[in-house]
Write a protein that holds these residues in place. Sequence first.
Motif, PDB file in Angstrom:
ATOM      1  N   MET A   1       0.837  -1.196   0.000  1.00 36.72           N
ATOM      2  CA  MET A   1       0.000   0.000   0.000  1.00 36.72           C
ATOM      3  C   MET A   1       0.880   1.257   0.000  1.00 36.72           C
ATOM      4  N   ILE A   2       0.279   2.351  -0.445  1.00 34.43           N
ATOM      5  CA  ILE A   2       1.005   3.620  -0.491  1.00 34.43           C
ATOM      6  C   ILE A   2       0.814   4.336   0.856  1.00 34.43           C
ATOM      7  N   ILE A   3       1.929   4.691   1.459  1.00 32.34           N
ATOM      8  CA  ILE A   3       1.857   5.299   2.795  1.00 32.34           C
ATOM      9  C   ILE A   3       1.857   6.827   2.676  1.00 32.34           C
ATOM     10  N   THR A   4       0.861   7.414   3.295  1.00 35.01           N
ATOM     11  CA  THR A   4       0.758   8.877   3.287  1.00 35.01           C
ATOM     12  C   THR A   4       0.757   9.418   4.715  1.00 35.01           C
ATOM     13  N   LYS A   5       1.271  10.621   4.849  1.00 41.38           N
ATOM     14  CA  LYS A   5       1.219  11.331   6.139  1.00 41.38           C
ATOM     15  C   LYS A   5       0.473  12.636   5.905  1.00 41.38           C
ATOM     16  N   ALA A   6      -0.371  12.999   6.848  1.00 42.57           N
ATOM     17  CA  ALA A   6      -1.118  14.255   6.695  1.00 42.57           C
ATOM     18  C   ALA A   6      -0.161  15.434   6.818  1.00 42.57           C
ATOM     19  N   LYS A   7      -0.309  16.405   5.942  1.00 42.49           N
ATOM     20  CA  LYS A   7       0.479  17.635   6.071  1.00 42.49           C
ATOM     21  C   LYS A   7       0.036  18.363   7.344  1.00 42.49           C
ATOM     22  N   GLU A   8       0.902  19.202   7.858  1.00 46.17           N
ATOM     23  CA  GLU A   8       0.521  20.026   9.004  1.00 46.17           C
ATOM     24  C   GLU A   8      -0.691  20.866   8.627  1.00 46.17           C
ATOM     25  N   LYS A   9      -1.624  20.999   9.585  1.00 42.21           N
ATOM     26  CA  LYS A   9      -2.842  21.775   9.293  1.00 42.21           C
ATOM     27  C   LYS A   9      -2.505  23.173   8.784  1.00 42.21           C
ATOM     28  N   GLY A  10      -1.508  23.797   9.448  1.00 39.90           N
ATOM     29  CA  GLY A  10      -1.127  25.156   9.057  1.00 39.90           C
ATOM     30  C   GLY A  10      -0.658  25.230   7.609  1.00 39.90           C
ATOM     31  N   ASP A  11      -0.002  24.179   7.148  1.00 42.60           N
ATOM     32  CA  ASP A  11       0.487  24.160   5.763  1.00 42.60           C
ATOM     33  C   ASP A  11      -0.682  24.059   4.785  1.00 42.60           C
ATOM     34  N   VAL A  12      -1.674  23.234   5.154  1.00 40.59           N
ATOM     35  CA  VAL A  12      -2.850  23.089   4.280  1.00 40.59           C
ATOM     36  C   VAL A  12      -3.608  24.420   4.221  1.00 40.59           C
ATOM     37  N   VAL A  13      -3.770  25.026   5.385  1.00 38.65           N
ATOM     38  CA  VAL A  13      -4.480  26.312   5.432  1.00 38.65           C
ATOM     39  C   VAL A  13      -3.717  27.359   4.609  1.00 38.65           C
ATOM     40  N   ALA A  14      -2.401  27.350   4.706  1.00 41.89           N
ATOM     41  CA  ALA A  14      -1.593  28.307   3.926  1.00 41.89           C
ATOM     42  C   ALA A  14      -1.768  28.068   2.429  1.00 41.89           C
ATOM     43  N   THR A  15      -1.830  26.806   2.030  1.00 43.91           N
ATOM     44  CA  THR A  15      -2.028  26.479   0.609  1.00 43.91           C
ATOM     45  C   THR A  15      -3.365  27.032   0.123  1.00 43.91           C
ATOM     46  N   LEU A  16      -4.343  27.009   1.025  1.00 45.03           N
ATOM     47  CA  LEU A  16      -5.696  27.426   0.637  1.00 45.03           C
ATOM     48  C   LEU A  16      -5.959  28.905   0.930  1.00 45.03           C
ATOM     49  N   LYS A  17      -4.900  29.678   1.113  1.00 42.76           N
ATOM     50  CA  LYS A  17      -5.098  31.067   1.568  1.00 42.76           C
ATOM     51  C   LYS A  17      -5.927  31.915   0.592  1.00 42.76           C
ATOM     52  N   ASP A  18      -5.832  31.634  -0.706  1.00 47.07           N
ATOM     53  CA  ASP A  18      -6.585  32.430  -1.687  1.00 47.07           C
ATOM     54  C   ASP A  18      -7.938  31.809  -2.040  1.00 47.07           C
ATOM     55  N   VAL A  19      -8.312  30.805  -1.286  1.00 44.67           N
ATOM     56  CA  VAL A  19      -9.497  30.019  -1.634  1.00 44.67           C
ATOM     57  C   VAL A  19     -10.573  30.184  -0.565  1.00 44.67           C
ATOM     58  N   LYS A  20     -11.805  30.444  -1.021  1.00 47.34           N
ATOM     59  CA  LYS A  20     -12.878  30.643  -0.040  1.00 47.34           C
ATOM     60  C   LYS A  20     -13.677  29.363   0.213  1.00 47.34           C
ATOM     61  N   SER A  21     -13.778  28.519  -0.811  1.00 47.99           N
ATOM     62  CA  SER A  21     -14.592  27.312  -0.670  1.00 47.99           C
ATOM     63  C   SER A  21     -13.866  26.103  -1.253  1.00 47.99           C
ATOM     64  N   VAL A  22     -14.098  24.955  -0.599  1.00 44.63           N
ATOM     65  CA  VAL A  22     -13.336  23.747  -0.924  1.00 44.63           C
ATOM     66  C   VAL A  22     -14.258  22.532  -0.973  1.00 44.63           C
ATOM     67  N   PHE A  23     -13.953  21.620  -1.892  1.00 41.21           N
ATOM     68  CA  PHE A  23     -14.600  20.310  -1.906  1.00 41.21           C
ATOM     69  C   PHE A  23     -13.535  19.284  -1.527  1.00 41.21           C
ATOM     70  N   LEU A  24     -13.870  18.370  -0.606  1.00 41.66           N
ATOM     71  CA  LEU A  24     -12.878  17.408  -0.111  1.00 41.66           C
ATOM     72  C   LEU A  24     -13.072  16.036  -0.756  1.00 41.66           C
TER      73      LEU A  24
END
Length: 221
Positions: free
Chosen positions: A1-24
């Motif tokens: 299986m492919i092993i993934t680790k969650a990015k730090e929440k702050g990093d995800v929020v920073a990536t989405l800084k210009d975004v108002k709405s998201v689909f997960l």
Amino acid sequence: MIITKAKEKGDVVATLKDVKSVFLIGCSECASLCGTGSPEALAAMKETLEAEGKKVTGSMMAKTGCQVLGTKVELKPAKEEIDAADAILVMSCGAGTQAMVEVFKDKRVYPANDTTFLGNMTRFQQFDERCSMCGECIIDKTGGICPVTTCPKGILNGPCGGTNNGMCEVSPDIECAWAKIYARMERTGELDKMREIVPPKDYSKKLSPKVWVIEKKKEEK
Ligand code: SF4
Ligand code: SF4
């Protein structure tokens, strides 16, 4: 299986800084087992993003996130929620994220996870790297244990001079791959094979990007 680790929440929020709405988008396969793309992980991400003032327009658990066409079909019922989102946040491996880049040609797609290795779940929530996908498997010669991956030096004919009571000189926390290979081949009655020199590998088989097309067998007349 492919092993993934969650990015730090702050990093995800920073990536989405210009975004108002998201689909997960989560993934029911490896990312769910890693806890990075499971329904619970999606719910936690929704909470995090909403606390940051983002609107989560919806979410979907893909059956196999890296399967481009299948996931595209699965996403159809969520069209309105997806259209309402500025971006897609993919909670799977890098392949799953890029599957969505292929599906959503004009919409921003971002990864929520770091993809780390191909591994085995050896106990609950523990993942061990066992194969580095070299493209030319040699473990028929090494007792079924991969020295390319589990020996830090990737030695094909070991052990090196640093092996110490079954442990590796690189770290006292790592078992020497070649000590394990010896013990296994002793148990399986294949010790004589250890006298055979494993030839250098053809690392051109590891070059990226790779494409593999399974050809359909022609029906015999
Ligand atoms: S030799 Fe090791 S890295 Fe290569 S395919 Fe076999 S298990 Fe994977
Ligand atoms: S001690 Fe064993 S595992 Fe460590 S580098 Fe040497 S051969 Fe590889």
